[in-house]
Design a protein around this motif. Sequence first.
Motif, short mmCIF file in Angstrom:
data_model
loop_
_atom_site.label_atom_id
_atom_site.label_comp_id
_atom_site.label_asym_id
_atom_site.label_seq_id
_atom_site.Cartn_x
_atom_site.Cartn_y
_atom_site.Cartn_z
N MET A 152 26.85 -35.86 -30.46
CA MET A 152 27.13 -34.61 -29.50
C MET A 152 25.66 -34.23 -28.93
SD MET A 152 29.21 -31.20 -29.62
CE MET A 152 27.74 -30.06 -30.25
N ASN A 153 26.59 -35.13 -26.94
CA ASN A 153 25.59 -34.75 -25.62
C ASN A 153 25.56 -34.08 -24.95
OD1 ASN A 153 23.51 -35.96 -24.34
ND2 ASN A 153 24.03 -37.68 -23.27
N LYS A 154 24.49 -32.27 -25.19
CA LYS A 154 25.54 -31.39 -24.42
C LYS A 154 24.44 -31.69 -23.64
CE LYS A 154 25.47 -28.14 -27.42
NZ LYS A 154 25.70 -26.17 -28.14
N LEU A 155 24.41 -30.90 -22.29
CA LEU A 155 23.32 -30.68 -21.04
C LEU A 155 22.71 -29.64 -21.40
CD1 LEU A 155 26.54 -30.64 -18.01
CD2 LEU A 155 24.38 -32.12 -18.18
N ILE A 156 21.56 -30.27 -21.02
CA ILE A 156 19.95 -29.94 -20.64
C ILE A 156 20.08 -28.75 -19.59
CG2 ILE A 156 17.64 -29.98 -21.42
CD1 ILE A 156 18.87 -30.29 -23.86
N SER A 157 19.80 -27.50 -19.54
CA SER A 157 19.51 -27.11 -17.56
C SER A 157 17.69 -27.43 -17.74
CB SER A 157 19.27 -25.28 -18.49
OG SER A 157 18.82 -25.07 -17.38
N ALA A 158 17.85 -27.87 -16.70
CA ALA A 158 16.72 -27.37 -16.19
C ALA A 158 15.52 -26.82 -15.97
CB ALA A 158 16.99 -28.59 -13.88
N ILE A 159 16.18 -25.49 -16.45
CA ILE A 159 15.64 -24.10 -16.04
C ILE A 159 14.90 -24.14 -17.59
CG2 ILE A 159 15.69 -21.93 -15.77
CD1 ILE A 159 17.50 -22.43 -13.45
N LYS A 160 13.31 -24.32 -18.03
CA LYS A 160 12.82 -23.59 -19.27
C LYS A 160 12.75 -22.33 -19.36
CE LYS A 160 9.99 -27.46 -20.29
NZ LYS A 160 8.14 -28.34 -19.52
N THR A 207 25.48 -14.50 -29.44
CA THR A 207 26.59 -14.93 -28.49
C THR A 207 26.09 -13.88 -26.59
OG1 THR A 207 28.06 -15.26 -29.85
CG2 THR A 207 28.80 -15.50 -27.81
N GLU A 208 25.45 -12.69 -27.29
CA GLU A 208 25.75 -11.46 -25.93
C GLU A 208 24.34 -12.04 -24.82
OE1 GLU A 208 25.43 -7.76 -26.20
OE2 GLU A 208 27.60 -7.63 -26.81
N LEU A 209 23.23 -12.71 -25.78
CA LEU A 209 22.15 -12.85 -25.02
C LEU A 209 22.07 -14.34 -24.55
CD1 LEU A 209 18.92 -12.89 -24.48
CD2 LEU A 209 18.58 -14.27 -26.54
N LEU A 210 22.99 -15.27 -24.87
CA LEU A 210 23.32 -16.84 -24.02
C LEU A 210 24.21 -16.40 -23.48
CD1 LEU A 210 22.79 -19.68 -24.44
CD2 LEU A 210 25.31 -19.69 -25.75
N GLU A 211 25.30 -15.49 -23.18
CA GLU A 211 26.32 -15.38 -22.14
C GLU A 211 25.19 -14.03 -20.63
OE1 GLU A 211 28.71 -12.67 -23.01
OE2 GLU A 211 29.73 -13.76 -24.52
N GLY A 212 23.90 -13.75 -21.22
CA GLY A 212 23.30 -13.32 -20.67
C GLY A 212 21.73 -14.47 -20.15
N LEU A 213 21.52 -15.13 -20.46
CA LEU A 213 20.98 -16.24 -19.64
C LEU A 213 21.73 -17.43 -18.98
CD1 LEU A 213 18.90 -17.40 -23.28
CD2 LEU A 213 18.16 -16.61 -21.44
N GLN A 214 22.53 -17.79 -18.73
CA GLN A 214 24.17 -18.46 -18.20
C GLN A 214 24.09 -17.09 -17.15
OE1 GLN A 214 27.41 -18.65 -20.91
NE2 GLN A 214 25.93 -21.00 -21.77
N ARG A 215 23.59 -16.73 -17.19
CA ARG A 215 24.56 -15.09 -16.03
C ARG A 215 22.75 -14.77 -14.81
NH1 ARG A 215 26.75 -11.61 -19.11
NH2 ARG A 215 24.90 -10.55 -19.44
N GLN A 216 21.99 -15.67 -15.05
CA GLN A 216 20.26 -15.31 -15.05
C GLN A 216 19.99 -16.09 -14.18
OE1 GLN A 216 19.82 -12.46 -14.28
NE2 GLN A 216 20.66 -11.15 -15.46
N GLU A 217 20.81 -17.35 -14.69
CA GLU A 217 20.55 -18.59 -14.45
C GLU A 217 21.48 -19.14 -13.29
OE1 GLU A 217 20.53 -23.65 -15.80
OE2 GLU A 217 21.69 -22.26 -17.11
N VAL A 218 22.41 -18.78 -13.17
CA VAL A 218 23.20 -18.40 -11.84
C VAL A 218 22.67 -18.32 -10.83
CG1 VAL A 218 25.76 -18.12 -10.46
CG2 VAL A 218 25.29 -18.73 -13.21
N VAL A 219 22.04 -16.35 -11.45
CA VAL A 219 20.86 -15.58 -10.32
C VAL A 219 20.33 -16.46 -9.54
CG1 VAL A 219 19.74 -13.49 -9.99
CG2 VAL A 219 22.05 -13.26 -11.26
N LEU A 220 19.42 -17.04 -10.73
CA LEU A 220 18.07 -17.91 -10.28
C LEU A 220 18.12 -18.97 -9.80
CD1 LEU A 220 14.49 -18.08 -11.32
CD2 LEU A 220 15.68 -19.87 -12.69
N GLN A 221 19.43 -19.95 -9.73
CA GLN A 221 19.52 -21.29 -8.70
C GLN A 221 19.57 -20.10 -7.84
OE1 GLN A 221 22.74 -22.15 -11.48
NE2 GLN A 221 21.61 -23.58 -12.07
#
Length: 145
Positions: free
Chosen positions: A1-9, A117-131
């Motif tokens: 399974m090849n998941k996308l890796i975020s460019a953000i660390k 699960t909540e933390l992952l959703e929070g990371l994803q939300r903040q990644e969008v804000v950051l972008q």
Amino acid sequence: MNKLISAIKVLVVDDEPLIVEELCEFIERNGYRCVPSQSGKQAIERFNEYEDIGLVLCDLQMPDMDGIALIQALQRLSGKHRAFEAIMLTGRADKQDVIKALRAGFADYYQKPIDLTELLEGLQRQEVVLQERQKNLQLGHLSQK
């Protein structure tokens, strides 16, 4: 399974090594690269070392430097040229601590034990804000030129 890796660390900062290790394993399994850190001083070194750190997961209570002081130090280092989003982790969320942290620049916070699960959703939300913030920074640099 090849998941996308975020460019953000994600910089994970906690004075408990087991928490850092478990969070990094979880974060990496979910498409992010993780930079572990066990103190505020080490976190500042890592932040300087890795330009692509964009998300900071940080414990509020740490012995050498609390999470608020760390985020303020990272904000000073970033200046107007680098954006990041900070998420606070805390074992005891005193209402005043949370308010102080949010005013200092934390975008979100999670109570320990953390619902991953909540933390992952929070990371994803903040990644969008950051972008969005990074895009605005780049447009600002272009308009200055």
